[in-house]
Each structure stands twice: as C-alpha cells, then as structure tokens.
Design a protein around this motif. Structure first.
Motif, PDB file in Angstrom:
ATOM      1  N   ARG A 137       3.160   1.392  -2.712  1.00  0.00           N
ATOM      2  CA  ARG A 137       1.820   1.254  -2.809  1.00  0.00           C
ATOM      3  C   ARG A 137       1.297   0.003  -2.593  1.00  0.00           C
ATOM      4  O   ARG A 137       0.075  -0.233  -1.977  1.00  0.00           O
ATOM      5  CB  ARG A 137       1.259   1.822  -4.204  1.00  0.00           C
ATOM      6  CG  ARG A 137       0.186   2.776  -4.476  1.00  0.00           C
ATOM      7  CD  ARG A 137      -0.004   3.336  -5.662  1.00  0.00           C
ATOM      8  NE  ARG A 137      -0.299   4.574  -5.804  1.00  0.00           N
ATOM      9  CZ  ARG A 137      -0.835   5.317  -6.861  1.00  0.00           C
ATOM     10  NH1 ARG A 137      -0.760   4.726  -8.044  1.00  0.00           N
ATOM     11  NH2 ARG A 137      -0.917   6.687  -6.613  1.00  0.00           N
ATOM     12  N   ASP A 140       1.675  -1.082   1.215  1.00  0.00           N
ATOM     13  CA  ASP A 140       0.641  -0.253   1.964  1.00  0.00           C
ATOM     14  C   ASP A 140      -0.539  -1.067   1.881  1.00  0.00           C
ATOM     15  O   ASP A 140      -1.312  -1.109   2.887  1.00  0.00           O
ATOM     16  CB  ASP A 140       0.742   1.254   1.720  1.00  0.00           C
ATOM     17  CG  ASP A 140      -0.181   2.160   2.380  1.00  0.00           C
ATOM     18  OD1 ASP A 140       0.253   2.217   3.636  1.00  0.00           O
ATOM     19  OD2 ASP A 140      -1.345   2.450   1.888  1.00  0.00           O
ATOM     20  N   GLU A 141      -1.100  -1.139   0.674  1.00  0.00           N
ATOM     21  CA  GLU A 141      -2.453  -1.938   0.604  1.00  0.00           C
ATOM     22  C   GLU A 141      -2.365  -3.410   1.343  1.00  0.00           C
ATOM     23  O   GLU A 141      -3.392  -3.541   1.956  1.00  0.00           O
ATOM     24  CB  GLU A 141      -2.696  -1.985  -1.126  1.00  0.00           C
ATOM     25  CG  GLU A 141      -3.995  -2.555  -1.225  1.00  0.00           C
ATOM     26  CD  GLU A 141      -4.196  -2.904  -2.749  1.00  0.00           C
ATOM     27  OE1 GLU A 141      -3.320  -2.923  -3.607  1.00  0.00           O
ATOM     28  OE2 GLU A 141      -5.367  -2.547  -3.208  1.00  0.00           O
ATOM     29  N   ASP A 183       2.462   8.979   1.717  1.00  0.00           N
ATOM     30  CA  ASP A 183       1.138   8.451   1.253  1.00  0.00           C
ATOM     31  C   ASP A 183       0.894   6.886   1.566  1.00  0.00           C
ATOM     32  O   ASP A 183      -0.089   6.297   1.119  1.00  0.00           O
ATOM     33  CB  ASP A 183       1.229   8.430  -0.356  1.00  0.00           C
ATOM     34  CG  ASP A 183       1.151   9.895  -0.750  1.00  0.00           C
ATOM     35  OD1 ASP A 183       0.774  10.674  -0.137  1.00  0.00           O
ATOM     36  OD2 ASP A 183       1.466  10.180  -2.034  1.00  0.00           O
TER      37      ASP A 183
END
Lengths: 214, 600
Positions: A137, A140-141, A183
C-alpha cells in the motif's frame, strides 16, 4: 571471474542475476540446493557464509554476502555511470538506501509468505501476508505520486536504481505467497517498467512484458 | 443498467493489462493501440487462466498459459498455437462486458447490455469543467458502509489548498477558517456522493463513487469538477489522498469489529457447445452482415480499394488470410481477402482488381458501387491460415494476390515476428496498397516487370534451401502459384510448408459423369447427374453444406470421403492431400468410381 552462490527460485539471488544481466557481466552461478537439500546450512557452505544464507558473491576472491550489499558492490564496482547507486547526490543516495531498507521489510513479509506456501516454511501466514499488504500500500501510493511528478522509479531521478531491482522480485512473485497485487495498480505499472529495462532477465514465475512504445 | 467505475483512464497504460472487479466478478481491462478499451471476463476460454497475466500486444490479448489470442473489441479467438494450421471457429469468443470512459474513469457493468446506454449517466457538474480523478483508495469494507462514511467527508476547496501562503506544503491539514468553510453533502445516491466545499466565491465540487469490488472490498474513486491550477495540483491531490486514507483507516477499523461477509459468488457461464464448435453456416452462401462503403479509392493503377464499415451490428473478428463473400448489386457473389491488420474491426478493407474480361464482378465494383452504398457480405472465413511458430516466413505476392499477405504481414509485424514479403508487379503503378507495403521497410521487396521465366528464377533465389520450420505463403495468378510450388519442391521445401491461395480455378471442369453419393451419417444415397455438382445434389436434398467461391479455389465446401475414388478438379488441396483420397471439394470434384461415401 565473478561467482554467485545461487538458488534459482530465491528472490534474493534473482536480484543479483537481474543486475548482473543488466550490467552485462559474465558470471558463474554455483547452485546451492536451498530446498530440499538445505545445502546453505551445510558445513561446507557455512565456511563460505557463517550466517548460512544465500546469495554470496565471490569476485575474484573478494567475498561479499547479503543481497543488498552485493547490489551496492556491483553498482559501485561495475557501473561507471554511477546512476544505479547514486553516491554523488546525498538526497538520491539517502532515498536509495531508504528503499533498500524497505525491501528488508518485504523480504520478511511477502517473501516469507512465498516460502510458507511453496517451500513449507513455518510462518504465521496471515501476519506475513497482512504485513506485505501494508508495505505494498505504501509503495503503491509512493509510485502513484511519483508518476504524477513525472518519475518512473522509486527514487526521484530519471534512471532506475538498485532499489528498484531490490524491490521488484518480492513484488512480482507475491502471488506465489497468496498476496494479490490487484489493489496496487501503480505498483503493477512500475513492474512493467522494470521488465522493460535493457538487459532484463526473467526467472521461473516471472514473464516478459510487452515491448515498450518505440 | 448500473455502471460502476473500475479504473482510472490513466491506469490503462500502453500495452498493459489491468485487473478490475465488480461485485465479485474478476475482469481484465486493456487498451488497444487504437485506443479502444476492452473489459472482458478475466479467464482464458481454454484452461481458465487469468488473462490479466497475459500480453497486450496492442491489437490482441494473448493468454500466457498456452498462447490463445483474442481480438481487440470482439474478444474473438484468433489463434490457437497447438493448431496453427486450423482457424479457430470465429465464434469462439470470450465474454465481453459493457465499457465506457468518462470523467477520466473507466466504467463497466456486469449486467446484460442494454441497448442505447453507451455509458454512465452524464453529470452536469462534471460535463462543464476539466474533471480530474483523484488517486483511488482501496478500502477493505462493505461498499455501502464506505459510501455512508464518504457522505461525511470534509475537505478544503482547491483554491484554499493552493492559494493560502505556504498551503502547498500544508496539504495534510483540514482546517476551517474563522466561521468555517461552507462544506456540504449535496447529494447521495446509493454508491455516489456529491460534495461541495466553498470559500466565498471559490468552490470545489467532488463527486465520489464507491466501486463495489466485493462484499467486503471497495474502491473510492473521486473526481474533482475542475483541474486545480498547475503549481499546486499535486498539493490538492495529496490533500485528498491524505484525508481519504484517514477515512479509509477509520472505516476499516470499524469494519474489523464486525463479521466479515462472505465473498460474492459469481457464476462463470461456460461457453456453449455451439459456440465452441465450428460455426453453423447453414446451407448455401449466406450474407448476414450489412456494410456501407465508407471510402473507395484508387489503391493501384487497376485496383480499387474499398473500406466497408458496419451497418448495425459490429463486424466479427477475423484472422490473417481470411476472405469474405461480397454480394453485388448485379447478383454476382465474389470473394475478397481482408487486408486489415490484427484487431482492426471497425471496418474491413479489400482491394478489387479490374478484370474487364471477366463475368462482371470487378466491373460492377469499379463502375457501379459508390461510397455510401450498402452491401451484403458473409462473415469472414479463413482457409489460408498463418502459422506464427515458424522461424522464417516468406510471403510471395503476384499483383492483387498481395491482399491476404498484407494482413499476414501486419499480423507478424504486430507480434514482432520477422517476415520477408516479395511483391511481383508489372511496375510500381500496379502495386496495390503501395503505402502499406512501403511501411514494412526492408521486409518488403518489389520485383518489377519480370517475365514468367525470370519470376520463377527469382523465386528460386528468394526461397533457397528449406530451413527448419520455414513457411511459404503464395497468392497470385495461377501460373505463378504453379511455378512457385514446383520451384519450392525442387529446392526441398516440404509440401506442408508451402501454402497457396488461388483467385480462381483455371481447371477445365469435367462434369459429364453420373455417380452415387452415399452419406454415411445421414443414411442417404443421392444420385449426381451430369452437369450437376455434388454440392447441388446435397442442397437438393436439404443437406447443410457451406460454400463460398463454388469453383474449387477457396476450400469452404470440403467434405471427408470414406470410400470411393475421387476425381479432383480443385486448386485448393495439395498434391499429397489429393493422393490421400480422404477429402474433396464438393463444388467441383467428382467420382471416378460408381459410388462415393461421404462423412456427412
């Protein structure tokens, strides 16, 4: 002649094979049967690395162990452009080191999940998978905003660094540990870019990307 | 029909695949080089592998497992590597879902296509300005709960983030000024929330959708009504990313306290048996498609090019080497090869050479048919299939025979496979589709003004000795094909590596005999009279048999022969195929024995 103590399915060994291939260096791969032979814990191998893990690099008698230390050595020794490990720029160097340390985290989560699922290692699988998702996460950000700022790579410069090569295997092999990348679309696009680096080489479970726009 | 956002338009980058999901159904989204966006079931029809693992080559999506290829737009299967010589049935088609791009997002629906609704409903708020999508935020929580939380989302108007001194560095905060921003939830419509934040005259609208990924998984996809001014655009994007991430954390914390709902079970409908077999073409030559002549141009000195666009239903996918039947206003039916590259299904392009001496098909097309005319055509059919597994591919074209080879060359180029094209023409003015040929660069060589003898010699020099897996494709006038087959044979090219397609059958057809044809499966025996073809006899007894050229050139009316001696009069079968005596073209070939038994 460079020798690499290597196991074909190891993500940390793959980092070295990938970088050696990108640098265009010839080397001899010496297979250490990690599974099921546990050869990395054998008496003979403990002479080479008392910590009992791979990879280990032997460059004409100069020995260096630990995946990220080997990447640093290869960049400093064999990349005259100085872009893979940007020692000339304190900011870029710090960011490179920061992402290399981030990869210690993916090794103990995403990579551990893969060892659990494919080589029957005893880890708390839910915990390591959740840990991998937390890190993905963050990555990815970071990469989504890097793209917005016009950068393709982990470190804000126009050339990939060894940090990209250090993170790539744990990300691209994550599904072998039951960690879906669905995701993380920015992370997925970045894996495509890594696959398009000149000299890229795959390993079992990793495929080539479609060629880049010409 | 309910539309859900599944991706940002910017997610579908050059030649990548994107893993989308709506209500538990996994989808693959990919953008072709012509900018068409595809949204399909994320399963290969073959072994069910995820197509998101596949390769987007810009025109087709190839499954990584066994290399099945599916065409842009139609999702029709175009190639099965295990059967390189057989065209997959054109009706072998992956499941497609409605897809649209609007407001910087990619939209899809998992409900049945509802005609007339080409995308999600328009929102006046976003139609006017320059809508800017935010970074999508994945939330592990039920979609309705995420939408509830979004209704309480509060943020600063873009101008406040960008204009306050030092604001660009201060994107983390949400601070109300004295008296507060005027922030309100304007509208809530199930999974869509419209919010407004204002500071005097400066106002920002945010429309946020919750993509229902699964029972316990959602993505917040927000779109700002206007693009924030350049210097602080990033600060605004970070401001929302920061606040929405905090919102996500709160919702996830809350959701973790409640029982996790079971994932939604979706039904994967297998492709029906009818669709996975060869298409049922029915008796005779059918022309189910209508096309309009969108463009007619001079493609060479004696060749007219026609661009045929669909009327009504979209055009079916096709393979390199395929041809269509064109039904002409004067009642004639003619076959023309498609010159299209792979995945081009917005129109078909053909080339028609003027043959004043022939029975009037080409004259009609050259002189009577105009732009805007509507014609009936058959679906594409391929009896001249291209292998993509060879190390050397030679394409030999004589005049207008270049048309199927153009499609092959573009297919090979698209896949990054090498080929050598040789075009034999009288002179440059007679080279059809010269511009396209030029685009192949060094891969295409022109040979001008050679005599038949010189042509044969040149072909010998081009071919050389046969090397492992080399394949030759030739299309042109009959004497050129015959010479090529002979030269290739002399140089040791195995017969199965030499593929040819005749425009017409030059054989003088003998139809003077009479014989019986027994149909093994139908349990029927027919009499074929002189001046009657086997095909006509079959049709007279209502036996279904597809056909196209009806002169022994295209191979459509092929039947398996179980017993009896065949009088081959076609130019489709190779020498060894004839010698095997186990198949025949029913439109021209006959029996030398009193009786034939067909597997029909």
């Amino acid at each position: 002649m460079i020798k690499l103590y290597n196991y074909e399915l190891s993500a940390n060994c793959y980092k070295q094979r990938l970088f050696l291939s990108i640098l265009g260096l010839d080397y001899e791969a010496i297979t250490i049967e990690f599974f099921p032979g546990m050869e990395h814990k054998s008496e003979a191998f403990l002479e080479i690395n008392p910590l009992g893990h791979i990879p280990v690099l032997d460059d004409d008698g100069f020995m260096v162990r630990d995946a990220h230390a080997i990447l640093i050595y290869l960049a400093a020794r064999y990349d005259p452009s100085g872009r893979w490990y940007p020692t000339g720029d304190p900011g870029l160097l710090a960011k490179t080191a920061q992402w290399l340390l981030f990869c210690e985290g993916t090794t103990s989560t995403a990579s551990a999940a893969r060892l659990h699922d494919s080589l029957h290692y005893d880890f708390d699988i839910d915990a390591v998978r959740a840990g991998a998702h937390r890190l993905f996460r963050v990555a990815d950000e970071h990469l989504w905003f890097a793209e917005q700022e016009g950068y393709d790579w982990l470190v804000p410069t126009d050339h990939p660094t060894i940090a990209d090569l250090a993170l790539f295997p744990d990300v691209i092999l994550s599904e072998e540990g039951g960690v879906s990348r669905q995701d993380y679309p920015a992370l997925h696009r970045w894996t495509d870019r890594v696959k398009r680096i000149d000299g890229f080489t795959p390993m079992p479970g990793i495929f080539f990307a479609a060629p880049a726009r010409t | 029909m309910t539309w859900h956002p599944v991706a940002s338009s910017a997610d579908l980058t050059y030649r990548t695949t994107y893993h989308a999901q709506i209500l538990g159904r996994e989808l693959v989204a990919w953008r072709a080089d012509d900018d068409a966006v595809n949204l399909w079931e994320n399963r290969c029809l073959h072994r069910g592998s995820r197509l998101t693992l596949g390769i987007n080559d810009g025109a087709e999506l190839m499954c990584r497992y066994h290399g099945w290829r599916y065409a842009n737009r139609t999702a029709g299967c175009t190639y099965i590597p295990a059967h390189p010589a057989d065209a997959p049935a054109r009706s072998v088609c992956n499941r497609t879902y409605p897809v649209a791009e609007r407001y910087g997002l990619v939209w899809g629906s998992v409900e049945p296509q509802d005609s007339g609704q080409a995308g999600p409903p328009a929102l006046d708020l976003l139609e006017a300005g320059d809508p800017t999508p935010l970074r999508p935020i994945v939330v592990n929580a039920p979609p309705a709960k995420v939408a509830d939380a979004l209704a309480g989302y509060r943020f600063q108007p873009s101008a406040a983030v960008t204009q306050r001194p030092g604001a660009a560095a201060d994107w983390r905060s949400y601070r109300s000024p004295e008296g507060g921003w005027d922030v309100a939830t304007v509208e809530r419509d199930e999974l869509r929330v419209t919010l407004r934040a204002a500071d005097g005259d400066d106002e920002t609208h945010l429309v946020a959708w919750v993509q229902p990924v699964d029972a316990h998984r959602s993505v917040i996809r927000g779109v700002l009504d206007a693009r924030p001014p350049a210097p602080a655009r990033l600060a605004v994007l970070r401001h929302h990313n920061h606040l929405l991430s905090r919102l996500r954390d709160r919702v996830e914390e809350q959701a973790a306290l409640e029982p996790v709902p079971e994932p939604i079970q979706v039904e994967i409908v297998p492709v029906s048996v009818e669709l996975s077999g060869m298409p049922e073409l029915g008796a005779g030559r059918r022309a189910p498609l209508r096309v309009r002549v969108a463009r007619k141009w001079s493609a060479a000195a004696d060749v007219a090019g026609f661009e045929l666009e669909p009327v009504g239903s979209p055009l079916p996918g096709f393979q390199a080497g395929a041809h269509i039947d064109l039904h002409l206003p004067n009642g004639l039916v003619r076959q023309y090869s498609l010159t299209n590259g792979p995945g081009e299904s917005d129109c078909y392009r053909i080339g028609v050479k003027l043959e004043p001496e022939s029975s009037g098909g080409s004259v009609c097309l050259h002189e009577t048919v105009r732009e805007g005319d509507v014609l009936a055509i058959s679906a594409p059919r391929n009896n001249f299939t291209l292998s993509r597994a060879s190390e050397r591919t030679v394409l030999l074209a004589g005049g207008i025979g270049i048309t199927p080879l153009l499609s092959m060359a573009q297919t090979l180029r698209q896949s990054g496979l090498a080929f050598e094209m040789h075009a034999f023409v009288r002179d440059r003015r007679f080279l059809p589709f010269g511009e396209l040929v030029t685009s192949f660069g060094d891969a295409a060589v022109e040979h001008q003004g050679l005599s038949p003898q010189q042509t044969a010699e040149e072909i010998g020099r081009i071919l050389g000795e046969h090397t492992l897996s080399a394949q030759l494709y030739v299309c042109g006038p009959a004497p050129m094909i015959e010479a090529t087959i002979q030269v290739a044979d002399e140089l040791g090219w195995p017969e199965e590596s030499v593929h040819f397609e005749y425009f017409a059958n030059p054989t003088e057809i003998d139809d003077s005999t009479a014989f019986d044809v027994a149909l093994a499966r139908s349990g029927l025996t027919l009499r074929v009279e002189p001046a009657q073809t086997v095909l006509q006899a079959l049709r007279a007894h209502d036996i279904d048999m597809p056909s196209s050229c009806e002169q022994g050139a295209c191979g459509t009316c092929l039947a398996s022969v179980l017993e009896g001696e065949i009088l081959h009069q076609d130019v489709y079968l190779s020498r060894s195929e004839r010698a095997a005596g186990d198949r025949m073209l029913t439109c021209v070939s006959r029996a030398t024995s009193d009786r034939l038994v067909l597997d029909l």
